[in-house]
Design a protein around this motif. Structure first.
Motif, PDB file in Angstrom:
ATOM      1  N   SER A 256      23.564  92.441  60.038  1.00 46.60           N
ATOM      2  CA  SER A 256      22.126  92.699  60.362  1.00 46.60           C
ATOM      3  C   SER A 256      21.320  91.554  60.026  1.00 46.60           C
ATOM      4  CB  SER A 256      21.795  93.879  59.499  1.00 46.60           C
ATOM      5  OG  SER A 256      21.849  93.827  58.185  1.00 46.60           O
ATOM      6  N   TYR A 257      19.760  91.938  59.907  1.00 44.85           N
ATOM      7  CA  TYR A 257      18.928  91.131  59.367  1.00 44.85           C
ATOM      8  C   TYR A 257      19.279  90.382  57.935  1.00 44.85           C
ATOM      9  CZ  TYR A 257      17.260  95.749  58.130  1.00 44.85           C
ATOM     10  OH  TYR A 257      17.362  97.006  57.716  1.00 44.85           O
ATOM     11  N   TYR A 258      20.016  91.072  57.476  1.00 37.25           N
ATOM     12  CA  TYR A 258      20.529  90.809  55.985  1.00 37.25           C
ATOM     13  C   TYR A 258      21.059  89.378  55.906  1.00 37.25           C
ATOM     14  CZ  TYR A 258      18.329  94.855  53.431  1.00 37.25           C
ATOM     15  OH  TYR A 258      17.725  95.455  52.991  1.00 37.25           O
ATOM     16  N   GLU A 259      21.708  89.033  57.079  1.00 37.79           N
ATOM     17  CA  GLU A 259      22.502  87.545  57.137  1.00 37.79           C
ATOM     18  C   GLU A 259      21.312  86.703  56.786  1.00 37.79           C
ATOM     19  OE1 GLU A 259      26.152  87.284  58.412  1.00 37.79           O
ATOM     20  OE2 GLU A 259      25.319  89.192  57.131  1.00 37.79           O
ATOM     21  N   GLU A 260      20.160  86.915  57.158  1.00 38.88           N
ATOM     22  CA  GLU A 260      19.041  85.865  56.707  1.00 38.88           C
ATOM     23  C   GLU A 260      18.911  85.735  55.332  1.00 38.88           C
ATOM     24  OE1 GLU A 260      17.349  83.958  58.763  1.00 38.88           O
ATOM     25  OE2 GLU A 260      18.500  84.669  60.651  1.00 38.88           O
ATOM     26  N   VAL A 261      19.167  86.591  54.464  1.00 39.33           N
ATOM     27  CA  VAL A 261      19.543  86.294  53.110  1.00 39.33           C
ATOM     28  C   VAL A 261      20.669  86.249  52.469  1.00 39.33           C
ATOM     29  CG1 VAL A 261      16.960  87.024  52.752  1.00 39.33           C
ATOM     30  CG2 VAL A 261      19.042  88.555  52.319  1.00 39.33           C
ATOM     31  N   LEU A 262      21.876  86.064  53.167  1.00 39.05           N
ATOM     32  CA  LEU A 262      22.929  85.857  52.831  1.00 39.05           C
ATOM     33  C   LEU A 262      23.794  84.491  53.185  1.00 39.05           C
ATOM     34  CD1 LEU A 262      24.303  89.526  53.318  1.00 39.05           C
ATOM     35  CD2 LEU A 262      24.140  88.501  51.045  1.00 39.05           C
ATOM     36  N   VAL A 263      24.144  84.579  54.491  1.00 40.23           N
ATOM     37  CA  VAL A 263      24.790  83.389  55.006  1.00 40.23           C
ATOM     38  C   VAL A 263      23.710  82.184  55.135  1.00 40.23           C
ATOM     39  CG1 VAL A 263      25.728  82.344  57.112  1.00 40.23           C
ATOM     40  CG2 VAL A 263      26.208  84.596  56.746  1.00 40.23           C
ATOM     41  N   VAL A 264      22.591  82.394  55.450  1.00 40.48           N
ATOM     42  CA  VAL A 264      21.365  81.244  55.431  1.00 40.48           C
ATOM     43  C   VAL A 264      21.226  80.684  54.065  1.00 40.48           C
ATOM     44  CG1 VAL A 264      19.015  80.737  55.923  1.00 40.48           C
ATOM     45  CG2 VAL A 264      20.455  82.258  57.568  1.00 40.48           C
ATOM     46  N   ARG A 265      21.334  81.661  53.151  1.00 36.29           N
ATOM     47  CA  ARG A 265      21.163  81.241  51.534  1.00 36.29           C
ATOM     48  C   ARG A 265      22.370  80.513  51.119  1.00 36.29           C
ATOM     49  NH1 ARG A 265      18.925  85.048  46.612  1.00 36.29           N
ATOM     50  NH2 ARG A 265      18.552  83.570  45.331  1.00 36.29           N
ATOM     51  N   VAL A 266      23.478  81.049  51.481  1.00 41.66           N
ATOM     52  CA  VAL A 266      24.685  80.093  51.055  1.00 41.66           C
ATOM     53  C   VAL A 266      24.855  78.893  51.820  1.00 41.66           C
ATOM     54  CG1 VAL A 266      27.179  80.474  51.073  1.00 41.66           C
ATOM     55  CG2 VAL A 266      26.022  82.307  50.295  1.00 41.66           C
ATOM     56  N   HIS A 267      24.566  78.994  53.081  1.00 41.94           N
ATOM     57  CA  HIS A 267      24.408  77.537  53.916  1.00 41.94           C
ATOM     58  C   HIS A 267      23.114  77.016  54.132  1.00 41.94           C
ATOM     59  CE1 HIS A 267      28.762  77.938  54.904  1.00 41.94           C
ATOM     60  NE2 HIS A 267      28.490  79.202  54.909  1.00 41.94           N
ATOM     61  N   PRO A 268      22.488  76.398  53.199  1.00 42.47           N
ATOM     62  CA  PRO A 268      21.144  75.924  53.307  1.00 42.47           C
ATOM     63  C   PRO A 268      20.945  75.059  54.677  1.00 42.47           C
ATOM     64  CG  PRO A 268      22.117  75.423  51.079  1.00 42.47           C
ATOM     65  CD  PRO A 268      23.090  75.878  52.039  1.00 42.47           C
ATOM     66  N   GLU A 269      21.896  74.434  55.399  1.00 43.71           N
ATOM     67  CA  GLU A 269      21.675  73.603  56.631  1.00 43.71           C
ATOM     68  C   GLU A 269      21.297  74.531  57.553  1.00 43.71           C
ATOM     69  OE1 GLU A 269      26.301  74.884  56.211  1.00 43.71           O
ATOM     70  OE2 GLU A 269      24.561  74.220  54.775  1.00 43.71           O
ATOM     71  N   ILE A 270      21.784  75.803  57.509  1.00 43.36           N
ATOM     72  CA  ILE A 270      21.211  76.716  58.488  1.00 43.36           C
ATOM     73  C   ILE A 270      19.635  76.813  58.495  1.00 43.36           C
ATOM     74  CG2 ILE A 270      21.581  79.011  59.500  1.00 43.36           C
ATOM     75  CD1 ILE A 270      24.264  79.238  58.533  1.00 43.36           C
ATOM     76  N   LEU A 271      19.112  76.968  57.403  1.00 43.76           N
ATOM     77  CA  LEU A 271      17.749  77.164  57.135  1.00 43.76           C
ATOM     78  C   LEU A 271      17.119  75.750  57.611  1.00 43.76           C
ATOM     79  CD1 LEU A 271      15.258  78.710  56.105  1.00 43.76           C
ATOM     80  CD2 LEU A 271      15.775  77.652  53.996  1.00 43.76           C
ATOM     81  N   GLU A 272      17.562  74.750  57.525  1.00 46.83           N
ATOM     82  CA  GLU A 272      16.839  73.478  58.055  1.00 46.83           C
ATOM     83  C   GLU A 272      16.897  73.436  59.483  1.00 46.83           C
ATOM     84  OE1 GLU A 272      15.460  71.247  56.009  1.00 46.83           O
ATOM     85  OE2 GLU A 272      15.684  72.898  54.451  1.00 46.83           O
ATOM     86  N   LYS A 273      17.841  74.176  60.110  1.00 45.94           N
ATOM     87  CA  LYS A 273      17.785  74.026  61.677  1.00 45.94           C
ATOM     88  C   LYS A 273      16.789  75.084  62.256  1.00 45.94           C
ATOM     89  CE  LYS A 273      22.647  72.179  62.000  1.00 45.94           C
ATOM     90  NZ  LYS A 273      24.011  72.313  62.444  1.00 45.94           N
ATOM     91  N   GLN A 274      16.478  76.293  61.558  1.00 49.94           N
ATOM     92  CA  GLN A 274      15.633  77.135  61.883  1.00 49.94           C
ATOM     93  C   GLN A 274      14.093  76.294  61.992  1.00 49.94           C
ATOM     94  OE1 GLN A 274      15.559  80.416  59.438  1.00 49.94           O
ATOM     95  NE2 GLN A 274      17.812  81.153  59.900  1.00 49.94           N
ATOM     96  N   GLN A 275      13.449  76.975  63.285  1.00 50.41           N
ATOM     97  CA  GLN A 275      12.218  76.240  63.650  1.00 50.41           C
ATOM     98  C   GLN A 275      11.093  77.088  62.838  1.00 50.41           C
ATOM     99  OE1 GLN A 275      14.559  76.206  67.632  1.00 50.41           O
ATOM    100  NE2 GLN A 275      12.555  76.813  67.968  1.00 50.41           N
TER     101      GLN A 275
END
Length: 301
Positions: free
Chosen positions: A137-156
């Motif tokens: 769910s939307y909780y992936e945005e505070v799980l996977v994205v947190r564990v993989h900071p490179e994903i956050l960097e790619k978000q616009q």
């Protein structure tokens, strides 16, 4: 009394619901939640109990659909191989497909990245009278994205939206989002299937050893396992900050699939039961029309 009914009552009598609820306002540590907990029961003790639970869910779903006032959103989160798909398959097997919908959230598409992170969740919310299931769910945005900071960097996102307080900000946004849903009759039930690292390993090996299960396993699953401690920290933080009075987290013991499925069915049943659902009643004028139609049908040769 039917033997199966007795078995269900025994399960409910021995099962401590508070043992799996992340108490709102508390600092949550997963070490306090045993993945192997079964309330002292064995699988044979509750034989047939799940089917009875499924039958009860079907009963309440029918009224939920007819009343068309509430909706139920079920959020499933877990590490790989914890049994999310199995819960959906077995617990929801008796529900009417017309009143149930499942969404599996993968990596965001290019279109989704052009919107805020809750946009695709808003689009997938269940309609009134229906049960919606979010497989991740939307909780992936505070799980996977947190564990993989490179994903956050790619978000616009604008630079100021990627600051040090981003996780606390997202916790608050998610809490507000869920409060908004509940206030508008879309109830939120959140389940984390708590599988142990040892049991995940066993299930991974089983998927590799059995050719018919090879499709369930990918090398990416093994790589994510290497980040187990990072994920546990991220989960504990989100449980601490997003287990609320209106939408508490249920940390379901998942080392025994039969127990996790029965427990999830129990909480869904209790939530639906608490709504005091009822079939719609018709007006006197409508009833008169129905009686006229009945008389016409009965008069046919």
């Amino acid at each position: 009394m039917d033997t199966k009914t007795v078995e269900v009552k025994e399960f409910l009598a021995q099962f401590d619901a508070n043992a799996v609820i992340a108490q709102p306002g508390s600092k949550i540590k997963l070490k306090n939640f045993d993945p192997g907990y079964t309330a002292g029961l064995k699988k044979a003790d509750v034989e047939g109990a799940l089917q009875i639970g499924i039958d009860r869910l079907a009963y309440y779903q029918d009224i939920l659909y007819a009343q068309n006032t509430y909706a139920l959103l079920i959020v499933l989160q877990a590490m790989d191989a914890a049994g999310k798909d199995g819960v959906i398959k077995h617990v929801m097997s008796g529900l009417n497909p017309q009143g149930c919908q499942v969404f599996s959230f993968k990596a965001p598409s290019a279109e989704e990245l052009d919107h805020d992170y809750l946009w695709r969740s808003f689009k997938a919310l269940p309609e009134r009278g229906r049960i919606g299931i979010f497989n991740r769910s939307y909780y992936e945005e505070v799980l996977v994205v947190r564990v993989h900071p490179e994903i956050l960097e790619k978000q616009q996102l604008p630079p100021e939206a990627k600051g040090k307080k981003i996780w606390q900000q997202r916790f608050e946004e998610i809490n507000n989002f869920e409060k908004y849903l509940v206030d508008n009759g879309i109830l939120v039930l959140k389940f984390f299937l708590n599988v142990s690292k040892d049991e995940q390993k066993r299930r991974f090996l089983d998927r590799i050893d059995q050719p018919e299960k090879n499709w369930k396993f990918s090398t990416a699953d093994a790589k994510e396992r290497l980040l187990w401690d990072d994920y546990m920290y991220a989960y504990e933080d989100l449980f601490t900050h997003t287990s609320t009075e209106w939408a508490p987290w249920h940390i379901i013991p998942a080392d025994r699939k039969w127990f996790s499925r029965l427990t999830v069915a129990y909480f869904i049943h209790e939530k639906l039961k608490s709504l005091n659902l009822a079939y719609p009643t018709v007006s006197d004028a409508h009833r008169e029309e129905l009686l006229k139609v009945k008389a016409m049908l009965e008069s046919e040769s």
